[in-house]
Write an enzyme that holds these catalytic residues in place. Structure first.
Site, PDB file in Angstrom:
ATOM      1  CG  ASP A  19      -1.664  -0.982   0.093  1.00 13.62           C
ATOM      2  OD1 ASP A  19      -2.105  -1.379  -1.000  1.00 13.62           O
ATOM      3  OD2 ASP A  19      -0.475  -0.676   0.276  1.00 13.62           O
ATOM      4  CD  GLU A  43       0.468   6.645  -3.653  1.00 16.85           C
ATOM      5  OE1 GLU A  43      -0.491   6.020  -4.124  1.00 16.85           O
ATOM      6  OE2 GLU A  43       1.595   6.132  -3.454  1.00 16.85           O
ATOM      7  CG  ASP A  81       1.114   0.166  -6.496  1.00 15.63           C
ATOM      8  OD1 ASP A  81       0.461   1.045  -5.898  1.00 15.63           O
ATOM      9  OD2 ASP A  81       1.401  -0.933  -5.982  1.00 15.63           O
TER      10      ASP A  81
END
Length: 739
Positions: A485, A422, A419
């Site tokens: 998400d 970014e 995960d």
């Protein structure tokens, strides 16, 4: 970035310098360099006090032309740079004919006439112009704040449509959009993207080509927006390098682009089964996990992977890669018990080290965390209190990170959800001296590569798989990626598909999403429709944020839908894995926008609410509670996989489906291999195999791969007095069913 004020004027403070006139050419056998003045030179004095642009034209691979334009060459290059594993800088051939110089590579060439106004003309094998960098196509701009931007413009032909540029959730066709390559954790409902890939696919009635801007930092695109007949791309730098990739079909473009930047690894067959997670902030322990697994089995929903999300670790300590002892006192025993039930195990990780974690002090002492210019460790409280960032430009830090993950592999973990990656700061100093602005997007490449290579080493070449959120060009080598998400709504379901199709046209072979949506709790209708979509995707995962995604939470019918489509996917595995081997070997994605399979059909080019799953199965997810769905069938007789209904295309269709149905059509002339085992995705696909034969199938060869991607069996289907099928030596004869 926009530099002009309409067609005639420049924006305040902007000064433009365009390549105008060729002053010299230096040519070798396989490349040439052109020197262009930025104004007309009529006398010797005009060469003074004026810039000269240096443009190198070369070919890094067959059918690919590279262009590098430089203003001031003295700027030190600190990297990072995109790697080109398929690159070979000596495949072009240069020819000079009077004042014209031309570089040819395979089916593509670039031509420059030194007596004419500056134009780089890219042409196909028949001499037709594909695109060109014309009057304003090679330039640099300075702005009032002292910034220096290199820019390129390539002409857009009449009817030309632009796709790709990563996983983008904005309209599918990029024409008219402003797109910046800048990694962001922005969800799926804005112009921001987790996966920024500076590669665009261009499709028109004349054919297809691609453009790859080889710059890992912020690339700003104006796609028919600043100048409506041009695609402009610019970087704040002294040099700009881009590649034009030949077609003539969209598939040809993807084959060449992925051959250059890296093909996807082949995910293990078990990864195509259903993944169930704990969800994010829900309460769970071993009893919860065991209950979920038991109830899936009791309801006859096959399960392949169980995933532990963030809170398998202790609060405030992500990532320390240590099981929370209060919740999981016996992790090794727990994992062994789950694996005895045939499950693979995935755990959540990220590249951030919270200050409370014992690993923070360890990594700080060893110098493995990213630092500020003054030598302090970079930290903030966003996401985790006092978190720092592992510096993967330091080989020792990468090895240290892998060693922590190896402990988990030794405990029984099979794969990782990588995960984040970014939110990478730009006010830092990297161990290897990398440019922080260029590293912002590129960090994800290092992060996922470090984890993927560990899995390949410890689990074997064919067993490595990630569930990754962030990526950039080349990231397709480390599958699988998921859409991030999204909200729990029909609108978010549609935008997720749009993003996945965009990513597939950016060179990524495998893609997934959170079934039911991540944020919020889906309405049962949303969840059931999303189940069918998710289980007809490359990879299938039940995951949410603050609520569980087990099917019975959404009613008995949701259980039925989950069971039906999980078993259907397992039966489709010999077909799906064949398409997966094509993604691995040729760069053609498993989930394909309609334009990939039907580039000659103009209607197919705009379709973003349906797709081809592999070459022969059309999927049109239902984005409504009432089951009303509109979709398009190209030319030929299509057969519904579940009902056997025949529909003649080309035609737009409007159908209404219950929750256990959706438009699922087999392509005219196809033969679809179906496995007998509906319990698991990685069984023996040749045992009890059924071949579904469409009415138009005449003489078809079907190859069913083994789990390593190599052919396990070849079947020959012929139609004379009836349909017959023969199998390769040593393979059981298949059953044959006419659709």
């Amino acid at each position: 970035m926009k530099f002009t004020d309409g067609f005639w004027l420049m924006r305040d403070g902007v000064q433009a310098s365009y390549a105008t006139e060729v002053r010299d050419i230096r040519a070798d056998a396989d490349r040439f360099t052109a020197y262009a003045a930025v104004k007309r030179v009529e006398r010797r004095g005009d060469t003074l006090n004026s810039p000269l642009l240096t443009t190198d034209c070369f070919s890094p691979a067959e059918g690919v032309i590279g262009v590098r334009t430089t203003h001031l060459a003295g700027r030190r290059s600190t990297g990072p740079d995109f790697e080109l594993p398929g690159g070979d800088a000596s495949v072009g051939q240069v020819r000079r004919d009077g004042e014209v110089v031309e570089l040819t590579s395979g089916a593509l060439s670039v031509r420059l006439d030194t007596t004419a106004p500056w134009t780089l003309s890219f042409r196909d094998a028949d001499g037709r112009e594909v695109t060109s960098a014309g009057r304003k196509g090679t330039a640099f701009f300075t702005t009032g704040d002292g910034a220096h931007h290199m820019a390129g413009q390539l002409a857009l032909g009449v009817g030309e449509q632009v796709y790709g540029l990563g996983e983008r959730f904005t309209p599918f066709i990029r024409n008219g959009q402003v797109v910046d390559m800048w990694q962001a954790d922005g969800g799926t409902s804005s112009e921001q993207a987790y996966k920024n890939v500076p590669f665009s696919l261009h499709v028109s009635p004349a054919g297809a080509y691609g453009v790859f801007v080889k710059h890992p930092g912020r690339v700003s695109y104006e796609i028919g927006s600043e100048s409506v007949g041009q695609m402009q791309f610019s970087v704040e730098d002294q040099s700009l390098e881009y590649y034009v990739v030949a077609g003539p079909t969209p598939k040809d473009v993807l084959r060449r682009y992925t051959a250059l930047t890296g093909r996807p690894a082949l995910p293990p067959a078990w990864s195509f089964g259903l993944w169930l997670t704990t969800s994010f902030t829900t309460q769970y322990d071993e009893a919860t996990v065991t209950k979920f697994v038991d109830q899936m089995a009791e309801r006859d929903i096959p399960l392949s992977v169980f995933h532990f999300d963030c809170f398998w670790m202790r609060e405030y300590q992500w990532s320390d890669f240590t099981w929370d002892p209060e919740v999981f006192p016996d992790p090794v025993g727990m994992l062994a018990r789950l694996k005895e039930r045939g499950l693979k195990i995935s755990v959540w990780i990220n590249p951030y080290i919270a200050q409370k974690s014992a690993l923070f002090d360890e990594a700080a002492e060893l110098g493995y965390l990213v630092k500020q210019a003054n030598g302090d460790i970079w930290q903030w409280d966003l996401w985790q209190a006092g978190m720092a960032l592992v510096d993967f430009t330091n080989p020792d830090a990468s090895a240290w990170f892998q060693a922590k993950l190896k402990v988990l592999l030794d405990q029984g973990v099979d794969c990782f959800k990588t995960d984040f990656g970014e939110r990478i700061p730009t006010d830092v100093v990297w161990y290897d001296g990398s440019d922080p602005e260029r590293m912002h997007n590129y960090y994800t490449q290092l992060y996922n590569q470090v984890v993927f290579e560990l899995l390949q080493k410890e689990r074997g070449l064919g067993e490595a798989v990630l569930f990754a959120r962030s990526a950039t060009a080349g990231g397709q080598q480390f599958p699988v990626h998921w859409g991030g998400d999204c909200w729990s709504s029909f609108g978010a379901m549609a935008e997720s598909l749009r993003g996945g199709l965009s990513l597939s046209l950016s060179g990524f072979g495998f893609w997934s999403h959170d079934i039911g949506g991540f944020e919020g709790t889906p309405d049962p209708a949303v969840f059931k429709r999303w189940l069918a979509f998710g289980l007809l995707s490359s990879h299938s995962r039940l995951h949410g944020s603050s609520s569980y995604r087990v099917p019975w939470e959404f009613g008995d019918e949701a259980v039925d839908v989950a069971r039906k489509f999980t078993k259907l996917k397992h039966r489709l595995m010999p077909y799906l894995y064949g398409a997966a081997t094509e993604a691995h070997g040729a760069g053609v994605p498993l989930m394909r926008p309609m334009l990939l399979e039907f580039p000659e059909d103009p209607t197919a080019r705009a379709l973003d609410r349906q797709y081809m799953l592999g070459p022969d199965v059309l999927v049109a997810p239902v984005f409504s509670a009432d089951g009303d769905v509109e979709f398009y069938l190209p030319e030929g007789t299509w057969t519904h996989l579940l009902t056997g209904e025949k529909v003649q295309g080309p035609a737009w269709r409007r159908e209404t489906h219950g929750f256990e149905g959706l438009p699922l059509y087999v392509r005219p002339g196809a033969v679809l291999p179906l496995a007998a085992d509906e319990r698991r995705p990685d069984g023996d696909w040749t045992e009890g195999l059924t071949l579904l034969v469409t009415p138009d199938a005449q003489d078809v060869t079907v190859t069913v791969p083994d789990h390593d991607g190599r052919p396990a069996a070849v079947y020959r289907v012929t139609r004379q007095a009836g349909v017959t099928a023969s199998a390769s030596e040593g393979v059981p004869a298949p059953s044959v069913t006419e659709l």
